[in-house]
Motif scaffolding. Structure first.
Motif, PDB file in Angstrom:
ATOM      1  N   HIS A  72       0.831  -1.210   0.000  1.00 49.92           N
ATOM      2  CA  HIS A  72       0.000   0.000   0.000  1.00 49.92           C
ATOM      3  C   HIS A  72       0.866   1.261   0.000  1.00 49.92           C
ATOM      4  O   HIS A  72       0.642   2.186  -0.799  1.00 49.92           O
ATOM      5  CB  HIS A  72      -0.911  -0.034   1.221  1.00 49.92           C
ATOM      6  N   ILE A  73       1.856   1.301   0.877  1.00 50.98           N
ATOM      7  CA  ILE A  73       2.740   2.469   0.958  1.00 50.98           C
ATOM      8  C   ILE A  73       3.561   2.601  -0.325  1.00 50.98           C
ATOM      9  O   ILE A  73       3.733   3.710  -0.862  1.00 50.98           O
ATOM     10  CB  ILE A  73       3.667   2.348   2.184  1.00 50.98           C
ATOM     11  N   ALA A  74       4.092   1.494  -0.808  1.00 50.72           N
ATOM     12  CA  ALA A  74       4.904   1.537  -2.027  1.00 50.72           C
ATOM     13  C   ALA A  74       4.097   2.028  -3.214  1.00 50.72           C
ATOM     14  O   ALA A  74       4.607   2.781  -4.067  1.00 50.72           O
ATOM     15  CB  ALA A  74       5.469   0.146  -2.312  1.00 50.72           C
ATOM     16  N   THR A  75       2.839   1.633  -3.290  1.00 51.63           N
ATOM     17  CA  THR A  75       1.981   2.070  -4.391  1.00 51.63           C
ATOM     18  C   THR A  75       1.745   3.577  -4.328  1.00 51.63           C
ATOM     19  O   THR A  75       1.817   4.275  -5.354  1.00 51.63           O
ATOM     20  CB  THR A  75       0.646   1.324  -4.336  1.00 51.63           C
ATOM     21  N   LYS A  76       1.477   4.095  -3.139  1.00 56.68           N
ATOM     22  CA  LYS A  76       1.229   5.528  -3.003  1.00 56.68           C
ATOM     23  C   LYS A  76       2.491   6.339  -3.303  1.00 56.68           C
ATOM     24  O   LYS A  76       2.419   7.388  -3.962  1.00 56.68           O
ATOM     25  CB  LYS A  76       0.723   5.843  -1.597  1.00 56.68           C
ATOM     26  N   LEU A  77       3.640   5.886  -2.844  1.00 56.69           N
ATOM     27  CA  LEU A  77       4.885   6.597  -3.136  1.00 56.69           C
ATOM     28  C   LEU A  77       5.203   6.556  -4.634  1.00 56.69           C
ATOM     29  O   LEU A  77       5.649   7.556  -5.213  1.00 56.69           O
ATOM     30  CB  LEU A  77       6.035   5.992  -2.335  1.00 56.69           C
ATOM     31  N   SER A  78       4.973   5.416  -5.259  1.00 56.59           N
ATOM     32  CA  SER A  78       5.241   5.304  -6.696  1.00 56.59           C
ATOM     33  C   SER A  78       4.292   6.193  -7.488  1.00 56.59           C
ATOM     34  O   SER A  78       4.695   6.826  -8.474  1.00 56.59           O
ATOM     35  CB  SER A  78       5.098   3.843  -7.135  1.00 56.59           C
ATOM     36  N   ARG A  79       3.053   6.274  -7.054  1.00 56.79           N
ATOM     37  CA  ARG A  79       2.104   7.175  -7.722  1.00 56.79           C
ATOM     38  C   ARG A  79       2.545   8.627  -7.582  1.00 56.79           C
ATOM     39  O   ARG A  79       2.415   9.427  -8.520  1.00 56.79           O
ATOM     40  CB  ARG A  79       0.703   6.985  -7.132  1.00 56.79           C
ATOM     41  N   HIS A  80       3.072   8.969  -6.421  1.00 48.31           N
ATOM     42  CA  HIS A  80       3.464  10.351  -6.167  1.00 48.31           C
ATOM     43  C   HIS A  80       4.662  10.769  -7.022  1.00 48.31           C
ATOM     44  O   HIS A  80       4.729  11.915  -7.475  1.00 48.31           O
ATOM     45  CB  HIS A  80       3.803  10.516  -4.688  1.00 48.31           C
ATOM     46  N   PHE A  81       5.599   9.864  -7.231  1.00 54.22           N
ATOM     47  CA  PHE A  81       6.835  10.242  -7.922  1.00 54.22           C
ATOM     48  C   PHE A  81       6.939   9.738  -9.361  1.00 54.22           C
ATOM     49  O   PHE A  81       7.818  10.203 -10.095  1.00 54.22           O
ATOM     50  CB  PHE A  81       8.048   9.732  -7.129  1.00 54.22           C
ATOM     51  N   ALA A  82       6.076   8.804  -9.759  1.00 57.66           N
ATOM     52  CA  ALA A  82       6.238   8.234 -11.099  1.00 57.66           C
ATOM     53  C   ALA A  82       4.953   8.246 -11.919  1.00 57.66           C
ATOM     54  O   ALA A  82       4.918   7.637 -12.986  1.00 57.66           O
ATOM     55  CB  ALA A  82       6.781   6.804 -11.001  1.00 57.66           C
ATOM     56  N   GLY A  83       3.910   8.905 -11.447  1.00 57.08           N
ATOM     57  CA  GLY A  83       2.725   9.055 -12.271  1.00 57.08           C
ATOM     58  C   GLY A  83       1.489   8.409 -11.694  1.00 57.08           C
ATOM     59  O   GLY A  83       1.553   7.580 -10.785  1.00 57.08           O
ATOM     60  N   ASP A  84       0.343   8.785 -12.252  1.00 60.03           N
ATOM     61  CA  ASP A  84      -0.939   8.345 -11.723  1.00 60.03           C
ATOM     62  C   ASP A  84      -1.117   6.831 -11.761  1.00 60.03           C
ATOM     63  O   ASP A  84      -1.849   6.268 -10.949  1.00 60.03           O
ATOM     64  CB  ASP A  84      -2.076   8.998 -12.495  1.00 60.03           C
ATOM     65  N   THR A  85      -0.485   6.172 -12.712  1.00 60.26           N
ATOM     66  CA  THR A  85      -0.504   4.710 -12.782  1.00 60.26           C
ATOM     67  C   THR A  85       0.837   4.207 -12.262  1.00 60.26           C
ATOM     68  O   THR A  85       1.838   4.246 -12.982  1.00 60.26           O
ATOM     69  CB  THR A  85      -0.735   4.224 -14.222  1.00 60.26           C
ATOM     70  N   PRO A  86       0.893   3.737 -11.029  1.00 56.96           N
ATOM     71  CA  PRO A  86       2.184   3.365 -10.423  1.00 56.96           C
ATOM     72  C   PRO A  86       2.863   2.231 -11.192  1.00 56.96           C
ATOM     73  O   PRO A  86       2.254   1.182 -11.415  1.00 56.96           O
ATOM     74  CB  PRO A  86       1.796   2.916  -9.008  1.00 56.96           C
ATOM     75  N   PRO A  87       4.103   2.400 -11.621  1.00 54.56           N
ATOM     76  CA  PRO A  87       4.796   1.337 -12.353  1.00 54.56           C
ATOM     77  C   PRO A  87       5.001   0.113 -11.461  1.00 54.56           C
ATOM     78  O   PRO A  87       5.548   0.233 -10.355  1.00 54.56           O
ATOM     79  CB  PRO A  87       6.141   1.981 -12.718  1.00 54.56           C
ATOM     80  N   PRO A  88       4.574  -1.081 -11.886  1.00 50.68           N
ATOM     81  CA  PRO A  88       4.695  -2.275 -11.049  1.00 50.68           C
ATOM     82  C   PRO A  88       6.120  -2.561 -10.583  1.00 50.68           C
ATOM     83  O   PRO A  88       6.321  -2.983  -9.433  1.00 50.68           O
ATOM     84  CB  PRO A  88       4.173  -3.394 -11.953  1.00 50.68           C
ATOM     85  N   ALA A  89       7.110  -2.336 -11.442  1.00 49.61           N
ATOM     86  CA  ALA A  89       8.494  -2.620 -11.044  1.00 49.61           C
ATOM     87  C   ALA A  89       8.936  -1.708  -9.908  1.00 49.61           C
ATOM     88  O   ALA A  89       9.639  -2.142  -8.979  1.00 49.61           O
ATOM     89  CB  ALA A  89       9.421  -2.463 -12.243  1.00 49.61           C
ATOM     90  N   MET A  90       8.548  -0.452  -9.953  1.00 52.48           N
ATOM     91  CA  MET A  90       8.900   0.473  -8.873  1.00 52.48           C
ATOM     92  C   MET A  90       8.160   0.112  -7.596  1.00 52.48           C
ATOM     93  O   MET A  90       8.735   0.149  -6.497  1.00 52.48           O
ATOM     94  CB  MET A  90       8.582   1.909  -9.286  1.00 52.48           C
ATOM     95  N   VAL A  91       6.887  -0.233  -7.704  1.00 50.68           N
ATOM     96  CA  VAL A  91       6.130  -0.648  -6.526  1.00 50.68           C
ATOM     97  C   VAL A  91       6.811  -1.823  -5.855  1.00 50.68           C
ATOM     98  O   VAL A  91       6.982  -1.849  -4.622  1.00 50.68           O
ATOM     99  CB  VAL A  91       4.681  -1.007  -6.913  1.00 50.68           C
ATOM    100  N   ALA A  92       7.232  -2.807  -6.641  1.00 49.09           N
ATOM    101  CA  ALA A  92       7.892  -3.988  -6.072  1.00 49.09           C
ATOM    102  C   ALA A  92       9.208  -3.619  -5.402  1.00 49.09           C
ATOM    103  O   ALA A  92       9.539  -4.132  -4.322  1.00 49.09           O
ATOM    104  CB  ALA A  92       8.127  -5.024  -7.172  1.00 49.09           C
ATOM    105  N   ARG A  93       9.958  -2.733  -6.023  1.00 47.36           N
ATOM    106  CA  ARG A  93      11.257  -2.328  -5.472  1.00 47.36           C
ATOM    107  C   ARG A  93      11.081  -1.601  -4.135  1.00 47.36           C
ATOM    108  O   ARG A  93      11.788  -1.879  -3.159  1.00 47.36           O
ATOM    109  CB  ARG A  93      11.957  -1.428  -6.495  1.00 47.36           C
TER     110      ARG A  93
END
Length: 505
Positions: free
Chosen positions: A332-353
């Motif tokens: 949940h946290i990773a998804t919100k951070l990825s959305r904030h810094f990488a766009g409205d559709t959070p990139p799955p690879a960044m979320v996983a990282r």
């Protein structure tokens, strides 16, 4: 966008006037960890939880005294209607100059009138609220660690309170300053505990009035048979749904109810209302977190398949500790951070990282931020987000060299732009989606504000030179051409502030 421009504007709030751009964007971001000041001067001088709570406690004591006197009436007669307030002309007019400087309004001469007491409390709370807004703005404008300030504001919105209730208006600023700022470079679990025990959160989501049905107090009231009180599930639900696990992540309504039972007894000293206020006691300093055993639902709890033995305050604390490091929370946290810094559709690879960094470190936030910075998805050249009104306002002010702003002025600006400070109106906080902020009316409001900014800025500012400095190697030919065709330096500056480079990050 160049890497330097991305570091400055996507991760931070843009350069301050007179500040040199860094030579290495990623190193500049990482270097802010050591320089971050959780309590700069503006925050140190802002209203505190203790100060705001003391005023609220005095107000509630006054209200209680008025109600007792009213119930007694004259000669034991039935309760009387409170005296009508005197006409406005009879009430001393406030000293507006003093109020602008932060002075509290004088108490009304007829303090026995409940309406005037409420008005006094509301005015005092508004002053505390405006002072908090000014402190946050001044800190962000002056900060040389804007990435850290961005993370403070990210977490403040994640753990949103909304200053719509009388008790919360003045506490919204202290909530961010005392529950978020000290933990922004710590463990997520520590921030979570500080947030859930802060009076702003306990009052906003009605935890302070939650009473276990078979608790000592609940049993006594139920035995009287003339009043219904009971469990309030608001905070327990939002902790699971918004603060930790996320929506639809395997917990059930039964889990929410059991967690709410475990949390009974978590309340606030001195400023609570309802049947649990007296049970919270008066020994604590107003605003302090209190565990009131008289409100606590006894017994073991089973939540998400795990048994939590009876143990007073430790029971809900143990649940929070588990939620803080749960894999669903990490996602949940990773998804919100990825959305904030990488766009409205959070990139799955960044979320996983980012999720892996959270889990491997036990929620160590600096490690999580490092994973965000290391993600190539956050460094794509095309802008990935439309700035919120707050982001646009402070980045514009930093660009123009503003170092401070009056709280009421900043409050009015954010109200005009559609993002009142600490007032999202719902526990989920403000949207972090471009479409929520990019409507035509919202853009026109920024154009109007940009024109006012430009009018008040020094006439010596060269918009074209400023653009190249604010957005290194990132100013488009279209923007350069528009600035060169402006009819005046002021118009050029206003155009720069609403250019694509300034509106997006």
């Amino acid at each position: 966008m160049s890497e330097i421009s991305i570091a400055l504007n996507r991760f931070g709030y843009g350069l301050r006037s007179g500040e040199a751009a860094p030579s290495d964007g990623k190193a500049w971001l990482l270097g802010q960890f050591a320089r971050y000041d959780p309590k700069p001067d503006a925050i140190a001088n802002a209203p505190t939880t203790a100060g705001v709570a003391a005023d609220l406690a005095a107000y509630f004591r006054e209200q209680q005294a008025m109600r007792r006197a009213n119930r007694q009436g004259m000669g034991g007669q039935p309760p009387q209607t409170p005296a009508q307030p005197q006409p406005q002309a009879m009430v001393p007019a406030p000293d507006m100059a003093a109020l602008a400087l932060g002075a509290r309004p004088a108490k009304p001469a007829r303090s026995d009138e409940m309406k005037q007491a409420r008005q006094f409390a509301a005015r005092a709370n508004r002053l505390d609220y405006a002072a908090g807004v000014g402190a946050r703005a001044a800190t962000t404008l002056a900060s040389d660690t804007p990435f850290m300030e961005r993370m403070v504001h990210f977490w403040s919105n994640h753990f949103a309170v909304s200053a719509d209730k009388l008790q919360v208006v003045g506490l919204a600023g202290p909530f961010e300053f005392e529950a978020i700022r000290p933990h922004v470079l710590g463990k997520f679990s520590d921030m979570l505990m500080a947030v859930e025990q802060h009076p702003a959160m306990l009052l906003y989501l009605d935890q302070a009035v939650s009473v276990g049905p078979t608790s000592p107090l609940g049993s006594r009231i139920a035995a009287r048979g003339n009043r219904k009180i009971g469990l309030n599930e608001n905070l327990a639900r939002e902790i699971m749904e918004l603060h930790t696990l996320g929506v639809r992540t395997g917990y059930t309504q039964a889990d929410v109810t059991e967690f709410a039972r475990a949390m009974t007894g978590w309340t606030v000293a001195g400023i609570g209302q309802g049947p649990g206020a007296r049970a919270a006691g008066t020994d604590g300093i107003p605003g302090d977190f209190v565990f009131a055993d008289a409100l606590h639902e006894p017994g073991d709890r089973t939540i998400r398949g795990k048994r939590y033995p009876a143990g007073g305050v430790a029971q809900a604390s143990a649940v929070l500790a588990d939620l803080a490091v749960d894999p669903a929370t990490a996602t949940h946290i990773a998804t919100k951070l990825s959305r904030h810094f990488a766009g409205d559709t959070p990139p799955p690879a960044m979320v996983a990282r980012v999720r892996d960094a959270f889990l491997q470190s036990g929620g160590d936030l600096p490690m999580v931020y490092r994973a965000v910075i290391a993600s190539p998805e956050a460094w794509v050249a095309a802008p990935v987000k439309f700035k919120t009104p707050w982001e646009w306002s402070v980045s514009s002010m930093r660009a123009l060299g503003m170092k401070t702003v009056d709280g009421p002025v900043m409050t009015g600006l954010l109200n005009q732009l559609g993002q009142p400070m600490w007032k999202p109106g719902q526990p989920i906080g403000y949207d972090d989606i471009a479409g929520s902020w990019a409507g035509p009316d919202a853009v026109m409001r920024r154009v109007e504000a940009a024109e006012r900014f430009a009018t008040r800025a020094p006439s010596t500012i060269d918009a074209r030179a400023l653009a190249a400095k604010l957005y290194p190697a990132a100013v488009t030919p279209a923007t350069t051409q528009a600035l060169s065709r402006a009819e005046s330096p002021g118009q050029a500056l206003a155009l720069l502030l609403v250019s694509p480079e300034a509106m997006r990050r």
